[in-house]
Design a protein around this motif. Structure first.
Motif, PDB file in Angstrom:
ATOM      1  N   PRO A   5       5.718  86.042 -75.744  1.00  0.00           N
ATOM      2  CA  PRO A   5       6.888  86.137 -74.852  1.00  0.00           C
ATOM      3  C   PRO A   5       7.472  87.545 -74.774  1.00  0.00           C
ATOM      4  O   PRO A   5       7.906  87.979 -73.707  1.00  0.00           O
ATOM      5  CB  PRO A   5       7.900  85.168 -75.462  1.00  0.00           C
ATOM      6  N   THR A   6       7.449  88.258 -75.888  1.00  0.00           N
ATOM      7  CA  THR A   6       7.961  89.631 -75.874  1.00  0.00           C
ATOM      8  C   THR A   6       7.120  90.512 -74.969  1.00  0.00           C
ATOM      9  O   THR A   6       7.654  91.306 -74.186  1.00  0.00           O
ATOM     10  CB  THR A   6       7.975  90.201 -77.303  1.00  0.00           C
ATOM     11  N   ALA A   7       5.811  90.372 -75.055  1.00  0.00           N
ATOM     12  CA  ALA A   7       4.935  91.169 -74.189  1.00  0.00           C
ATOM     13  C   ALA A   7       5.128  90.796 -72.724  1.00  0.00           C
ATOM     14  O   ALA A   7       5.139  91.672 -71.856  1.00  0.00           O
ATOM     15  CB  ALA A   7       3.482  90.970 -74.608  1.00  0.00           C
ATOM     16  N   LEU A   8       5.288  89.504 -72.445  1.00  0.00           N
ATOM     17  CA  LEU A   8       5.461  89.082 -71.055  1.00  0.00           C
ATOM     18  C   LEU A   8       6.782  89.561 -70.463  1.00  0.00           C
ATOM     19  O   LEU A   8       6.881  89.780 -69.252  1.00  0.00           O
ATOM     20  CB  LEU A   8       5.353  87.562 -70.956  1.00  0.00           C
ATOM     21  N   VAL A   9       7.795  89.726 -71.281  1.00  0.00           N
ATOM     22  CA  VAL A   9       9.072  90.243 -70.798  1.00  0.00           C
ATOM     23  C   VAL A   9       9.020  91.766 -70.677  1.00  0.00           C
ATOM     24  O   VAL A   9       9.646  92.350 -69.793  1.00  0.00           O
ATOM     25  CB  VAL A   9      10.219  89.805 -71.738  1.00  0.00           C
ATOM     26  N   ALA A  10       8.258  92.422 -71.554  1.00  0.00           N
ATOM     27  CA  ALA A  10       8.216  93.883 -71.564  1.00  0.00           C
ATOM     28  C   ALA A  10       7.494  94.448 -70.348  1.00  0.00           C
ATOM     29  O   ALA A  10       7.831  95.539 -69.882  1.00  0.00           O
ATOM     30  CB  ALA A  10       7.537  94.376 -72.840  1.00  0.00           C
ATOM     31  N   ILE A  11       6.510  93.741 -69.824  1.00  0.00           N
ATOM     32  CA  ILE A  11       5.738  94.263 -68.691  1.00  0.00           C
ATOM     33  C   ILE A  11       6.621  94.482 -67.455  1.00  0.00           C
ATOM     34  O   ILE A  11       6.593  95.568 -66.862  1.00  0.00           O
ATOM     35  CB  ILE A  11       4.538  93.353 -68.402  1.00  0.00           C
ATOM     36  N   PRO A  12       7.439  93.507 -67.033  1.00  0.00           N
ATOM     37  CA  PRO A  12       8.311  93.778 -65.877  1.00  0.00           C
ATOM     38  C   PRO A  12       9.330  94.883 -66.124  1.00  0.00           C
ATOM     39  O   PRO A  12       9.637  95.648 -65.213  1.00  0.00           O
ATOM     40  CB  PRO A  12       9.019  92.446 -65.629  1.00  0.00           C
ATOM     41  N   PHE A  13       9.837  95.002 -67.351  1.00  0.00           N
ATOM     42  CA  PHE A  13      10.760  96.093 -67.658  1.00  0.00           C
ATOM     43  C   PHE A  13      10.087  97.439 -67.432  1.00  0.00           C
ATOM     44  O   PHE A  13      10.668  98.357 -66.852  1.00  0.00           O
ATOM     45  CB  PHE A  13      11.255  96.025 -69.103  1.00  0.00           C
ATOM     46  N   GLY A  14       8.852  97.556 -67.903  1.00  0.00           N
ATOM     47  CA  GLY A  14       8.129  98.809 -67.715  1.00  0.00           C
ATOM     48  C   GLY A  14       7.911  99.128 -66.250  1.00  0.00           C
ATOM     49  O   GLY A  14       8.028 100.290 -65.828  1.00  0.00           O
ATOM     50  N   ALA A  15       7.597  98.113 -65.460  1.00  0.00           N
ATOM     51  CA  ALA A  15       7.379  98.335 -64.027  1.00  0.00           C
ATOM     52  C   ALA A  15       8.669  98.768 -63.339  1.00  0.00           C
ATOM     53  O   ALA A  15       8.670  99.688 -62.507  1.00  0.00           O
ATOM     54  CB  ALA A  15       6.834  97.060 -63.385  1.00  0.00           C
ATOM     55  N   VAL A  16       9.772  98.133 -63.663  1.00  0.00           N
ATOM     56  CA  VAL A  16      11.060  98.491 -63.049  1.00  0.00           C
ATOM     57  C   VAL A  16      11.439  99.915 -63.417  1.00  0.00           C
ATOM     58  O   VAL A  16      11.874 100.704 -62.567  1.00  0.00           O
ATOM     59  CB  VAL A  16      12.155  97.491 -63.480  1.00  0.00           C
ATOM     60  N   ILE A  17      11.263 100.267 -64.662  1.00  0.00           N
ATOM     61  CA  ILE A  17      11.608 101.624 -65.094  1.00  0.00           C
ATOM     62  C   ILE A  17      10.727 102.643 -64.392  1.00  0.00           C
ATOM     63  O   ILE A  17      11.200 103.684 -63.939  1.00  0.00           O
ATOM     64  CB  ILE A  17      11.484 101.745 -66.627  1.00  0.00           C
ATOM     65  N   ALA A  18       9.426 102.350 -64.305  1.00  0.00           N
ATOM     66  CA  ALA A  18       8.522 103.293 -63.643  1.00  0.00           C
ATOM     67  C   ALA A  18       8.917 103.488 -62.180  1.00  0.00           C
ATOM     68  O   ALA A  18       8.885 104.615 -61.666  1.00  0.00           O
ATOM     69  CB  ALA A  18       7.092 102.788 -63.748  1.00  0.00           C
ATOM     70  N   LEU A  19       9.287 102.417 -61.498  1.00  0.00           N
ATOM     71  CA  LEU A  19       9.691 102.545 -60.089  1.00  0.00           C
ATOM     72  C   LEU A  19      10.995 103.318 -59.931  1.00  0.00           C
ATOM     73  O   LEU A  19      11.125 104.176 -59.060  1.00  0.00           O
ATOM     74  CB  LEU A  19       9.817 101.162 -59.456  1.00  0.00           C
ATOM     75  N   GLN A  20      11.970 103.014 -60.774  1.00  0.00           N
ATOM     76  CA  GLN A  20      13.255 103.710 -60.675  1.00  0.00           C
ATOM     77  C   GLN A  20      13.127 105.190 -61.022  1.00  0.00           C
ATOM     78  O   GLN A  20      13.621 106.057 -60.305  1.00  0.00           O
ATOM     79  CB  GLN A  20      14.287 103.048 -61.587  1.00  0.00           C
ATOM     80  N   VAL A  21      12.463 105.457 -62.120  1.00  0.00           N
ATOM     81  CA  VAL A  21      12.311 106.845 -62.554  1.00  0.00           C
ATOM     82  C   VAL A  21      11.419 107.604 -61.576  1.00  0.00           C
ATOM     83  O   VAL A  21      11.663 108.777 -61.288  1.00  0.00           O
ATOM     84  CB  VAL A  21      11.756 106.893 -63.998  1.00  0.00           C
ATOM     85  N   GLY A  22      10.380 106.936 -61.065  1.00  0.00           N
ATOM     86  CA  GLY A  22       9.495 107.593 -60.109  1.00  0.00           C
ATOM     87  C   GLY A  22      10.225 108.039 -58.861  1.00  0.00           C
ATOM     88  O   GLY A  22      10.021 109.153 -58.363  1.00  0.00           O
ATOM     89  N   GLY A  23      11.082 107.177 -58.340  1.00  0.00           N
ATOM     90  CA  GLY A  23      11.863 107.549 -57.159  1.00  0.00           C
ATOM     91  C   GLY A  23      12.817 108.697 -57.426  1.00  0.00           C
ATOM     92  O   GLY A  23      12.978 109.605 -56.602  1.00  0.00           O
TER      93      GLY A  23
END
Length: 95
Positions: free
Chosen positions: A50-68
């Motif tokens: 469950p920790t890994a499954l929750v961490a993946i979307p967090f990483g994607a959101v951060i990458a999109l926000q920081v990338g922009g």
């Protein structure tokens, strides 16, 4: 149903007594090392997925926000390192 004004103090006292009993029992021989390791392994094995499954979307959101944001500054080469640095701050437990 009305509560007595001392009800919170009674609960706090019970919690403190429980903490003292636990502290005393943890220092008494025989130490339950095998039981502790079994319990720790169980908790770790149950919570890893469950920790890994929750961490993946967090990483994607951060990458999109920081990338922009970084694209606006013209520093696209730093997107990966910024996402890696921001990841632990975003997913830490809140107090």
């Amino acid at each position: 149903m009305t509560l007595a004004p001392t009800a919170p103090l009674k609960q706090a006292g019970s919690l403190f007594a429980f903490a003292l009993d636990t502290g005393r029992a943890s220092l008494r021989r025989p130490f339950q090392v095998r039981e502790f390791l079994q319990q720790a392994w169980f908790v770790a094995s149950v919570t890893i997925v469950p920790t890994a499954l929750v961490a993946i979307p967090f990483g994607a959101v951060i990458a999109l926000q920081v990338g922009g944001l970084i694209k606006q500054f013209g520093a696209q080469a730093f997107v990966g390192s910024a996402a890696v640095l921001a990841r632990p701050r975003r997913s830490r437990p809140r107090c």
